[in-house]
Design an enzyme around this catalytic site. Sequence first.
Site, PDB file in Angstrom:
ATOM      1  N   ASP A  48      10.073  -5.122  41.232  1.00  0.00           N
ATOM      2  CA  ASP A  48       9.662  -3.804  40.427  1.00  0.00           C
ATOM      3  C   ASP A  48       8.253  -3.243  40.545  1.00  0.00           C
ATOM      4  O   ASP A  48       7.289  -4.241  40.471  1.00  0.00           O
ATOM      5  CB  ASP A  48       9.779  -4.463  38.807  1.00  0.00           C
ATOM      6  CG  ASP A  48       9.790  -3.277  37.809  1.00  0.00           C
ATOM      7  OD1 ASP A  48      10.695  -2.518  37.297  1.00  0.00           O
ATOM      8  OD2 ASP A  48       8.568  -3.157  37.309  1.00  0.00           O
ATOM      9  N   TYR A  53       1.342   2.579  39.145  1.00  0.00           N
ATOM     10  CA  TYR A  53       0.710   1.444  39.203  1.00  0.00           C
ATOM     11  C   TYR A  53      -0.372   0.912  40.607  1.00  0.00           C
ATOM     12  O   TYR A  53      -0.121   1.430  41.483  1.00  0.00           O
ATOM     13  CB  TYR A  53       1.944   0.304  39.498  1.00  0.00           C
ATOM     14  CG  TYR A  53       2.891  -0.073  38.282  1.00  0.00           C
ATOM     15  CD1 TYR A  53       2.583   0.380  37.100  1.00  0.00           C
ATOM     16  CD2 TYR A  53       3.908  -0.753  38.569  1.00  0.00           C
ATOM     17  CE1 TYR A  53       3.173  -0.043  35.928  1.00  0.00           C
ATOM     18  CE2 TYR A  53       4.727  -1.135  37.651  1.00  0.00           C
ATOM     19  CZ  TYR A  53       4.397  -0.755  36.386  1.00  0.00           C
ATOM     20  OH  TYR A  53       5.152  -0.887  35.349  1.00  0.00           O
ATOM     21  N   HIS A 132      10.438   5.997  32.798  1.00  0.00           N
ATOM     22  CA  HIS A 132       9.509   5.117  32.465  1.00  0.00           C
ATOM     23  C   HIS A 132       9.171   5.000  30.923  1.00  0.00           C
ATOM     24  O   HIS A 132       8.741   4.029  30.304  1.00  0.00           O
ATOM     25  CB  HIS A 132       7.969   5.153  33.253  1.00  0.00           C
ATOM     26  CG  HIS A 132       7.210   4.157  33.377  1.00  0.00           C
ATOM     27  ND1 HIS A 132       6.049   4.054  34.374  1.00  0.00           N
ATOM     28  CD2 HIS A 132       7.046   3.036  32.628  1.00  0.00           C
ATOM     29  CE1 HIS A 132       5.679   2.773  34.058  1.00  0.00           C
ATOM     30  NE2 HIS A 132       6.040   2.250  33.150  1.00  0.00           N
ATOM     31  N   SER A 162      12.941   2.977  30.093  1.00  0.00           N
ATOM     32  CA  SER A 162      11.861   1.617  29.783  1.00  0.00           C
ATOM     33  C   SER A 162      11.148   2.335  28.615  1.00  0.00           C
ATOM     34  O   SER A 162      10.902   3.557  28.696  1.00  0.00           O
ATOM     35  CB  SER A 162      10.892   1.459  30.979  1.00  0.00           C
ATOM     36  OG  SER A 162       9.953   0.561  30.441  1.00  0.00           O
ATOM     37  N   GLY A 233      -0.424 -14.322  30.277  1.00  0.00           N
ATOM     38  CA  GLY A 233      -1.039 -15.511  30.161  1.00  0.00           C
ATOM     39  C   GLY A 233      -1.766 -16.076  28.763  1.00  0.00           C
ATOM     40  O   GLY A 233      -2.134 -17.428  28.843  1.00  0.00           O
ATOM     41  N   TYR A 235       0.132 -17.248  26.229  1.00  0.00           N
ATOM     42  CA  TYR A 235       0.759 -18.720  25.695  1.00  0.00           C
ATOM     43  C   TYR A 235      -0.111 -19.815  26.214  1.00  0.00           C
ATOM     44  O   TYR A 235      -0.183 -21.034  25.329  1.00  0.00           O
ATOM     45  CB  TYR A 235       1.948 -18.855  26.288  1.00  0.00           C
ATOM     46  CG  TYR A 235       3.058 -17.817  25.670  1.00  0.00           C
ATOM     47  CD1 TYR A 235       3.693 -18.321  24.450  1.00  0.00           C
ATOM     48  CD2 TYR A 235       3.776 -16.776  26.169  1.00  0.00           C
ATOM     49  CE1 TYR A 235       4.712 -17.594  23.741  1.00  0.00           C
ATOM     50  CE2 TYR A 235       4.682 -16.050  25.705  1.00  0.00           C
ATOM     51  CZ  TYR A 235       5.100 -16.492  24.303  1.00  0.00           C
ATOM     52  OH  TYR A 235       6.229 -15.726  23.947  1.00  0.00           O
ATOM     53  N   GLU A 297       5.279 -20.021  41.388  1.00  0.00           N
ATOM     54  CA  GLU A 297       5.816 -21.557  41.546  1.00  0.00           C
ATOM     55  C   GLU A 297       6.032 -22.063  40.046  1.00  0.00           C
ATOM     56  O   GLU A 297       7.319 -22.410  39.779  1.00  0.00           O
ATOM     57  CB  GLU A 297       5.131 -22.475  42.000  1.00  0.00           C
ATOM     58  CG  GLU A 297       4.856 -22.308  43.781  1.00  0.00           C
ATOM     59  CD  GLU A 297       6.053 -22.313  44.605  1.00  0.00           C
ATOM     60  OE1 GLU A 297       7.265 -22.674  44.015  1.00  0.00           O
ATOM     61  OE2 GLU A 297       6.008 -22.362  45.954  1.00  0.00           O
TER      62      GLU A 297
END
Length: 320
Positions: A48, A53, A132, A162, A233, A235, A297
């Site tokens: 995506d 961007y 968008h 979106s 990030g 959390y 990962e």
Amino acid sequence: MLHHSLGVDGPKVSALCLGAMTFGTTVDERTATAILDRFTEAGGSFIDTANNYAFWAPGGTGHESEELLGRWTARRRNRDRLVLATKAGARPVPGLPYPEHLEGLSAPALRSAAEGSLRRLGTDRIDLYYAHVTDPATPVEETMGAFAGLVADGKVTALGCSNHRAADLAAANDLADARGWPGYRCVQQRHSHLQPRPGADLGIQRHADRALLAHLADRPDLTLLAYSPLLGGSYTRPDRPLREEYRWPGTDARLAALAEVAQETGATVNQVVLAWLIGHPVPTVPVIGAGSVAHLEESLAALDLVLDADQRHRLDTAGS
């Protein structure tokens, strides 16, 4: 990696979508290439980006992500094994305040945006093309007609939107059905286990609220693409605190449920969030970001995590 179709007869996509928003700006080309290579090696096929961007990054123009993907696919000769998604409508107008002034979704703007994205991506087709943001200045008939023309010309395969409300999505698809045009097969919305405070202002971004989720539950031919599923990030990283709109009483209960399930399963909180999204009753594909192969990962490992009915129930009802 598990694959499923977008809609009844849409393109088959991987269970995770790799978001390339920062590629070529805050994520350098060498790192981005390693992430892309590992994602496809793991069976990922859904990538995506957008035509803006990341214009907000220092020195960014908005072309960087698409151009990097174009160079990578040319080197790897793997274009036909991928589903490339990009977006139009939210690119800033040079010299005018953002976000008050955007390129929008008029027919000329969409044709110009599509040609630019095709050129930068180095391809003859866009597999999934998003509106968008909404464009109140352009009639929805003009927008959907322009998208239909791009599909008829073979430049676009499938359509999505979106940052649209449930009512926007329904109105566009009802019009497309009436005209015999292709409609939106999916909606990409900010969505995670934590929910923003009711009534919170997210600017031009929109969260997958109850109205949208209810609409999607009634339309199993539609897919939800959940962007920012890990909240950048927040959390797990103390240096990235939750945005203000997520700081309300419902958040503490949901964080506690996530921590409890993570301890039970031996997974990370991030992996529990992704597994919860993937297993949602509404067909959902998380759009994951990655600043390194190690970040990727961790997300890939979420595909092996299966939450039991009790764990899902506790996650679903926490903070309700």
